[in-house]
Design a protein around this motif. Sequence first.
Motif, PDB file in Angstrom:
ATOM      1  N   LYS A   1       0.807  -1.223   0.000  1.00 28.56           N
ATOM      2  CA  LYS A   1       0.000   0.000   0.000  1.00 28.56           C
ATOM      3  C   LYS A   1       0.845   1.281   0.000  1.00 28.56           C
ATOM      4  CE  LYS A   1      -4.126   2.066   1.948  1.00 28.56           C
ATOM      5  NZ  LYS A   1      -5.182   2.047   2.947  1.00 28.56           N
ATOM      6  N   TYR A   2       1.937   1.280   0.788  1.00 26.66           N
ATOM      7  CA  TYR A   2       2.706   2.524   0.961  1.00 26.66           C
ATOM      8  C   TYR A   2       4.148   2.431   0.460  1.00 26.66           C
ATOM      9  CZ  TYR A   2      -1.204   3.331   4.137  1.00 26.66           C
ATOM     10  OH  TYR A   2      -2.458   3.457   4.671  1.00 26.66           O
ATOM     11  N   GLY A   3       4.555   1.239   0.032  1.00 33.33           N
ATOM     12  CA  GLY A   3       5.942   1.060  -0.416  1.00 33.33           C
ATOM     13  C   GLY A   3       6.925   1.090   0.732  1.00 33.33           C
ATOM     14  N   MET A   4       6.446   0.871   1.942  1.00 33.41           N
ATOM     15  CA  MET A   4       7.329   0.996   3.108  1.00 33.41           C
ATOM     16  C   MET A   4       7.832  -0.353   3.603  1.00 33.41           C
ATOM     17  SD  MET A   4       4.759   1.991   6.290  1.00 33.41           S
ATOM     18  CE  MET A   4       6.015   1.814   7.563  1.00 33.41           C
ATOM     19  N   VAL A   5       8.968  -0.305   4.310  1.00 40.49           N
ATOM     20  CA  VAL A   5       9.508  -1.470   5.002  1.00 40.49           C
ATOM     21  C   VAL A   5       9.606  -1.131   6.490  1.00 40.49           C
ATOM     22  CG1 VAL A   5      10.771  -2.306   2.978  1.00 40.49           C
ATOM     23  CG2 VAL A   5      11.881  -0.705   4.566  1.00 40.49           C
ATOM     24  N   GLU A   6       9.943  -2.129   7.306  1.00 44.17           N
ATOM     25  CA  GLU A   6       9.873  -1.918   8.759  1.00 44.17           C
ATOM     26  C   GLU A   6      10.752  -0.755   9.225  1.00 44.17           C
ATOM     27  OE1 GLU A   6      10.864  -5.299  11.220  1.00 44.17           O
ATOM     28  OE2 GLU A   6       9.768  -4.469  12.932  1.00 44.17           O
TER      29      GLU A   6
END
Length: 464
Positions: A225-230
């Motif tokens: 959804k956001y292209g984010m990683v931890e």
Amino acid sequence: MQKNELTVKYGLVWDALDEAQRAEVMAMGEDYKAFMDASKTERVCADEIVRRAKEAGFVDLNTVTELKAGDKVYSLARGKNVTLAVIGKEEVAKGVNIVGSHIDSPRLDLKQNPLYEDGGMALIKTHYYGGVRKYQWVALPLALYGVVVLADGSMVNVSVGDDENDPVFYISDLLPHLAADQNKRTLAEGVAGEELNAIVGTLPMGEEKEEVRFKKNVLKMLNEKYGMVEEDFVSAELELVPAGKARDVGFDRGSIAAHGHDDRVCAYTSMQALFETTECEKTAVALFVDKEEVGSNGNTGMHSRYFANVIGTMIELQRGTCNGFDIDRAMAKSALLSSDVAAAFDPNYPSVADPRNTSYLGKGVTIVKYTGSRGKGGCNDANAEFVGKVRKIMNDAGVIWQTSELGKVDQGGGGTIAFILANADMDVVDIGVPVLSMHAPFEVISKADLYMTAKAYKAFYLSK
Ligand code: MN
Ligand code: MN
């Protein structure tokens, strides 16, 4: 309140309104609820203020090359601080009339390493922001708002939980059947800060033999959804707030329950009043700041030089030059209504208030000469001269007002942004809307007070 009588009687706003005015009150209540639904955090509130300001003809202060009477400008800083100004006939350097509110509210922030799994669930750890009564924030639907700055420096906005098709988040609480030990805790300790962990997932990813499958599944969805990683959580500002819209309260719809009346009700009224201010002697300024609930520090808090820089920019646009002393002098010649909420009398808990010096729902905007704790510790004690000036402005404009302090003398206390600008040599007094259940997930205000407060701020903008 009756003027020029031997005794003072603080009356109800409703009694002073005719049919048409009552309709105006109700219409304002509808618009206010829409504003609140778009303003669940300081960032989205700042965006909503700027959106409405642009609609009302305000232009970005950074794009103008001159400032003359009647011009309308806005400044947005770091997505969290807003200044709106209607330029007066007198130059800014001679002082301005400011109504200043804060647009941050108590809530639950996410920690910077928030995500973990336990007991077949993915959870996020929170760190509460501001003065929350922690037991109030469990077992209710929560929405998540904020921003994430990704590894490449780009920023994504997060908003989940307030659209009716969205999922919500949820902090569990003990069932009464097993609460024997918890019931022995004091109310303040009833729910501990480290127990405010919200459920964000219950579906496992991959094969049974794999590890942290619940957490990984949430991360996979966040990545899609956001292209984010931890690791991106470290450069995120994510806030949990109660999910749900502002609602009318009571069979008669006389009041409104919403998240964050403290202090967005004063933000809304000061904004609306400024939109109605087209011609003024002194420049009229609505100021909206962040971080009040945690002490007003940092570059988006009232202690920041941000507002002084805005004043300096305006002086420079009018004079072609501006030095530090010009700004200091302009601040010293300015006046501020510190527009923040007051504690309304609560019939469920009458013992915490002095009934003769408390505010009541429906009795209008409340003037608070001082806040503070115990022996007025930490207060801004407005001088009689300025309170007298404000009182006259209110009476001349037919504003229904009351006066209050924050509870009984030895009961507790609190503060606002008032002292900060007073320390800049400015005349300042607190004046705002009475609120019930202040700092709770949903607070309550009266529509009559909303209406009367906007009227009060408008009268102040127009004062000389
Ligand atoms: Mn406040
Ligand atoms: Mn507060």
